[in-house]
Write a protein that holds these residues in place. Structure first.
Motif, PDB file in Angstrom:
ATOM      1  N   ARG A  32     -19.084  17.593 -51.745  1.00  0.00           N
ATOM      2  CA  ARG A  32     -19.041  19.018 -52.010  1.00  0.00           C
ATOM      3  C   ARG A  32     -20.356  19.501 -52.617  1.00  0.00           C
ATOM      4  NH1 ARG A  32     -15.616  23.084 -52.525  1.00  0.00           N
ATOM      5  NH2 ARG A  32     -13.821  21.786 -52.054  1.00  0.00           N
ATOM      6  N   ALA A  33     -20.771  20.680 -52.164  1.00  0.00           N
ATOM      7  CA  ALA A  33     -21.930  21.327 -52.768  1.00  0.00           C
ATOM      8  C   ALA A  33     -21.544  22.760 -53.081  1.00  0.00           C
ATOM      9  CB  ALA A  33     -23.123  21.309 -51.808  1.00  0.00           C
ATOM     10  N   PRO A  34     -21.867  23.250 -54.289  1.00  0.00           N
ATOM     11  CA  PRO A  34     -21.483  24.615 -54.634  1.00  0.00           C
ATOM     12  C   PRO A  34     -22.251  25.618 -53.790  1.00  0.00           C
ATOM     13  CG  PRO A  34     -22.944  23.711 -56.276  1.00  0.00           C
ATOM     14  CD  PRO A  34     -22.616  22.582 -55.357  1.00  0.00           C
ATOM     15  N   VAL A  35     -21.643  26.760 -53.572  1.00  0.00           N
ATOM     16  CA  VAL A  35     -22.320  27.829 -52.845  1.00  0.00           C
ATOM     17  C   VAL A  35     -23.333  28.459 -53.784  1.00  0.00           C
ATOM     18  CG1 VAL A  35     -22.024  30.005 -51.627  1.00  0.00           C
ATOM     19  CG2 VAL A  35     -20.255  28.248 -51.490  1.00  0.00           C
ATOM     20  N   THR A  36     -24.599  28.422 -53.389  1.00  0.00           N
ATOM     21  CA  THR A  36     -25.638  28.979 -54.240  1.00  0.00           C
ATOM     22  C   THR A  36     -25.992  30.375 -53.784  1.00  0.00           C
ATOM     23  OG1 THR A  36     -27.326  28.010 -52.827  1.00  0.00           O
ATOM     24  CG2 THR A  36     -26.610  26.717 -54.714  1.00  0.00           C
ATOM     25  N   GLU A  37     -26.677  31.111 -54.662  1.00  0.00           N
ATOM     26  CA  GLU A  37     -27.037  32.497 -54.376  1.00  0.00           C
ATOM     27  C   GLU A  37     -28.131  32.526 -53.332  1.00  0.00           C
ATOM     28  OE1 GLU A  37     -28.799  36.427 -56.694  1.00  0.00           O
ATOM     29  OE2 GLU A  37     -28.341  34.575 -57.768  1.00  0.00           O
ATOM     30  N   HIS A  38     -28.016  33.418 -52.359  1.00  0.00           N
ATOM     31  CA  HIS A  38     -29.021  33.572 -51.318  1.00  0.00           C
ATOM     32  C   HIS A  38     -29.720  34.902 -51.525  1.00  0.00           C
ATOM     33  CE1 HIS A  38     -27.684  30.160 -48.867  1.00  0.00           C
ATOM     34  NE2 HIS A  38     -26.493  30.489 -49.324  1.00  0.00           N
ATOM     35  N   ARG A  39     -31.027  34.925 -51.306  1.00  0.00           N
ATOM     36  CA  ARG A  39     -31.796  36.129 -51.491  1.00  0.00           C
ATOM     37  C   ARG A  39     -32.162  36.801 -50.178  1.00  0.00           C
ATOM     38  NH1 ARG A  39     -36.027  34.141 -56.222  1.00  0.00           N
ATOM     39  NH2 ARG A  39     -34.427  33.568 -57.765  1.00  0.00           N
ATOM     40  N   GLY A  40     -31.605  36.270 -49.070  1.00  0.00           N
ATOM     41  CA  GLY A  40     -31.903  36.857 -47.772  1.00  0.00           C
ATOM     42  C   GLY A  40     -31.017  38.053 -47.500  1.00  0.00           C
ATOM     43  N   LEU A  41     -30.692  38.220 -46.202  1.00  0.00           N
ATOM     44  CA  LEU A  41     -29.870  39.346 -45.796  1.00  0.00           C
ATOM     45  C   LEU A  41     -28.457  39.192 -46.309  1.00  0.00           C
ATOM     46  CD1 LEU A  41     -31.063  39.623 -42.094  1.00  0.00           C
ATOM     47  CD2 LEU A  41     -31.785  41.041 -44.016  1.00  0.00           C
ATOM     48  N   SER A  42     -27.818  40.330 -46.560  1.00  0.00           N
ATOM     49  CA  SER A  42     -26.403  40.298 -46.920  1.00  0.00           C
ATOM     50  C   SER A  42     -25.603  39.961 -45.684  1.00  0.00           C
ATOM     51  CB  SER A  42     -25.976  41.670 -47.461  1.00  0.00           C
ATOM     52  OG  SER A  42     -25.998  42.629 -46.418  1.00  0.00           O
ATOM     53  N   LEU A  90     -23.098  24.943 -43.526  1.00  0.00           N
ATOM     54  CA  LEU A  90     -22.123  23.919 -43.890  1.00  0.00           C
ATOM     55  C   LEU A  90     -22.376  23.378 -45.295  1.00  0.00           C
ATOM     56  CD1 LEU A  90     -19.747  22.146 -43.027  1.00  0.00           C
ATOM     57  CD2 LEU A  90     -21.389  20.540 -42.077  1.00  0.00           C
ATOM     58  N   LYS A  91     -21.369  23.489 -46.137  1.00  0.00           N
ATOM     59  CA  LYS A  91     -21.432  22.947 -47.495  1.00  0.00           C
ATOM     60  C   LYS A  91     -20.364  21.878 -47.730  1.00  0.00           C
ATOM     61  CE  LYS A  91     -24.660  25.857 -48.725  1.00  0.00           C
ATOM     62  NZ  LYS A  91     -26.039  25.389 -48.915  1.00  0.00           N
ATOM     63  N   THR A  92     -19.209  22.023 -47.072  1.00  0.00           N
ATOM     64  CA  THR A  92     -18.077  21.143 -47.359  1.00  0.00           C
ATOM     65  C   THR A  92     -17.386  20.724 -46.074  1.00  0.00           C
ATOM     66  OG1 THR A  92     -17.689  22.262 -49.463  1.00  0.00           O
ATOM     67  CG2 THR A  92     -15.893  20.916 -48.609  1.00  0.00           C
ATOM     68  N   PRO A 146     -17.085  30.945 -45.458  1.00  0.00           N
ATOM     69  CA  PRO A 146     -18.458  30.912 -44.961  1.00  0.00           C
ATOM     70  C   PRO A 146     -19.082  29.533 -44.828  1.00  0.00           C
ATOM     71  CG  PRO A 146     -18.474  31.357 -47.297  1.00  0.00           C
ATOM     72  CD  PRO A 146     -17.026  31.234 -46.917  1.00  0.00           C
ATOM     73  N   ASP A 147     -18.442  28.428 -45.342  1.00  0.00           N
ATOM     74  CA  ASP A 147     -19.222  27.198 -45.474  1.00  0.00           C
ATOM     75  C   ASP A 147     -18.425  25.910 -45.333  1.00  0.00           C
ATOM     76  OD1 ASP A 147     -17.717  27.175 -47.769  1.00  0.00           O
ATOM     77  OD2 ASP A 147     -19.392  27.399 -49.148  1.00  0.00           O
ATOM     78  N   THR A 148     -17.217  25.964 -44.751  1.00  0.00           N
ATOM     79  CA  THR A 148     -16.356  24.777 -44.729  1.00  0.00           C
ATOM     80  C   THR A 148     -15.944  24.419 -43.308  1.00  0.00           C
ATOM     81  OG1 THR A 148     -15.495  25.288 -46.928  1.00  0.00           O
ATOM     82  CG2 THR A 148     -14.205  23.768 -45.590  1.00  0.00           C
ATOM     83  N   LEU A 149     -15.955  23.121 -43.029  1.00  0.00           N
ATOM     84  CA  LEU A 149     -15.468  22.588 -41.760  1.00  0.00           C
ATOM     85  C   LEU A 149     -14.257  21.706 -42.056  1.00  0.00           C
ATOM     86  CD1 LEU A 149     -16.197  22.347 -38.665  1.00  0.00           C
ATOM     87  CD2 LEU A 149     -17.253  20.161 -39.264  1.00  0.00           C
ATOM     88  N   VAL A 150     -13.137  21.979 -41.382  1.00  0.00           N
ATOM     89  CA  VAL A 150     -11.902  21.213 -41.581  1.00  0.00           C
ATOM     90  C   VAL A 150     -11.652  20.348 -40.350  1.00  0.00           C
ATOM     91  CG1 VAL A 150      -9.419  21.311 -41.988  1.00  0.00           C
ATOM     92  CG2 VAL A 150     -10.924  22.992 -43.065  1.00  0.00           C
ATOM     93  N   ILE A 151     -11.513  19.040 -40.572  1.00  0.00           N
ATOM     94  CA  ILE A 151     -11.180  18.095 -39.503  1.00  0.00           C
ATOM     95  C   ILE A 151      -9.802  17.522 -39.815  1.00  0.00           C
ATOM     96  CG2 ILE A 151     -11.860  16.009 -38.283  1.00  0.00           C
ATOM     97  CD1 ILE A 151     -14.705  16.481 -39.208  1.00  0.00           C
TER      98      ILE A 151
END
Length: 301
Positions: A32-42, A90-92, A146-151
Motif C-alpha cells: 500500500r502507498a498513501p495517496v499523495t497530493e498532486h499539483r497538476g490538473l484537477s 496505481l497505488k494499491t 482513483p488508484d486501486t486494482l482488485v483481483i
C-alpha cells in the motif's frame, strides 16, 4: 514398487508508502502507498480535456484513414498521461480469494507496477495472465478509481502430493499439477505414487476419505501398472485393490475389520483383487502360510 518420500481468503498486496514528498522511493505495487497530493490538473479539468482529445482523435482518424490508427494510439497515451496527472495511477492491489502462498504469484503474473496509469491497463489481458497461475481456477479484475486494482480469484483445491520419477508435485482436484506449489508445505495431503497416479487420484481419494480408520493409517496410494492401486500403510503393510470394483473391495475390508479389528492387529498383506476371496497374510513370525477367507460370490464376509 516406487519409494515414497513425503515432503479463500482475502489478502492484500500493496505498494510501499512514500516516506515524504521530497524523497519518494519506488516500491512494488503489491504494497500500500498513501495517496499523495498532486499539483497538476484537477480530476474535473483532466476529464474535460481527455474527452476533448478523444473527440479530436476520432475526427482525425476518420479524415486520415489508416494513418489515424497510429495517431489515435499516440493520443491515447496522452489521455492516460492526463488522467495520471489527475491522480488516476496505481497505488494499491487487492487480491481477494487467494491463499497467502498464492498471492505473491498472482501479483507477479499481473505484471503491474506502482504509479502505472490505471485507465491504461488492459483488464482482459491482465485477467488471462492471472489465470495462467497454477493456483488460479478463474479470475476477475476490476478497477476502483482513483488508484486501486482488485483481483478476485477462485483457487483450485489442493488434493494430493504426487510422486513420480523421484520428484514431487502438488495436484489439484482435477489431477492437474499446481506448478507454483511447494510440496514440502503440504505434508498433510495424501501421497499418491507412480505413473498415472495424478490423473486417477480424484477418482479414488474421495472413496478412501469416506473411511476414517483406513485413511488415518494410510501412508501412500501406489499406482500399479497404471491399472489399479495398492494402499501402503504407515506400518509397512500392504492392501492390494482390484482394477475395478474398488468401493466393493473396501466394503469387504471394512467388514473384515469390524469382525477381527485387522487394521489394529496388523498384517503383512491383504489381497482384495479377487471379489470372491480375501487373502490375509499375518505379520506374526510363526505364521508361515497365508490365511485365506473364502466366500461364495456375493456372500457377506
Amino acid at each position: 514398487m516406487p519409494a515414497a518420500v513425503r515432503g479463500g481468503s482475502r489478502a492484500k498486496a500493496r505498494p510501499s508508502p512514500k516516506t515524504a514528498p521530497k524523497a519518494a522511493r519506488q516500491a512494488p505495487a503489491a504494497r500500500r502507498a498513501p495517496v499523495t497530493e498532486h499539483r497538476g490538473l484537477s480530476p474535473r479539468l483532466a476529464l474535460t480535456g481527455a474527452v476533448a482529445v478523444l473527440a479530436l482523435a476520432l475526427g482525425v482518424t476518420l479524415a486520415t484513414g489508416h494513418r489515424g490508427q497510429r495517431l489515435a494510439s499516440a493520443i491515447g497515451s496522452g489521455v492516460d498521461g492526463r488522467f495520471g496527472a489527475a491522480g488516476f495511477r496505481l497505488k494499491t492491489i487487492e487480491v481477494q480469494g487467494a491463499s497467502p502462498m498464492a498471492t505473491a504469484d498472482i501479483v507477479r503474473a499481473a505484471g503491474v507496477y506502482k504509479n502505472q496509469p490505471l485507465l491504461g491497463l488492459n483488464l482482459t489481458t491482465l485477467r488471462k495472465n492471472v489465470e495462467q497461475v497454477g493456483w488460479v481456477k478463474e479470475a476477475r479484475v476490476v478497477r476502483l478509481l482513483p488508484d486501486t486494482l482488485v483481483i478476485s480469484v477462485a483457487e483450485h483445491r489442493q488434493l494430493a502430493v504426487w510422486q513420480h520419477d523421484g520428484r514431487q508435485f502438488v495436484i489439484d482436484d482435477h489431477g492437474q499439477v499446481i506448478k507454483e506449489a511447494d510440496p514440502a508445505r503440504f505434508a498433510r495431503l495424501p501421497l499418491v505414487v507412480g505413473e498415472g497416479a495424478a490423473s486417477h487420484a480424484p477418482e479414488i481419494l474421495p472413496v478412501i476419505a469416506q473411511r476414517p480408520r483406513l485413511i488415518g493409517q494410510m501412508d501412500a496410494l501406489v499406482r500399479v501398472d497404471d491399472r489399479r492401486w495398492d494402499i501402503r500403510m504407515k506400518d509397512g503393510s500392504l492392501i492390494q485393490l482390484p482394477a475395478d470394483g474398488v468401493d466393493g473391495a473396501l466394503m469387504q475390508l471394512e467388514r473384515l475389520d469390524q469382525r477381527s479389528r485387522i487394521l489394529e492387529l496388523g498384517f503383512d498383506r491383504i489381497d482384495l483383487r479377487n471379489p470372491d476371496v480375501v487373502s490375509v497374510r499375518p505379520r506374526a513370525v510363526q505364521a508361515l502360510q497365508s490365511q485365506t477367507l473364502a466366500a461364495p460370490a456375493g456372500a457377506r464376509l
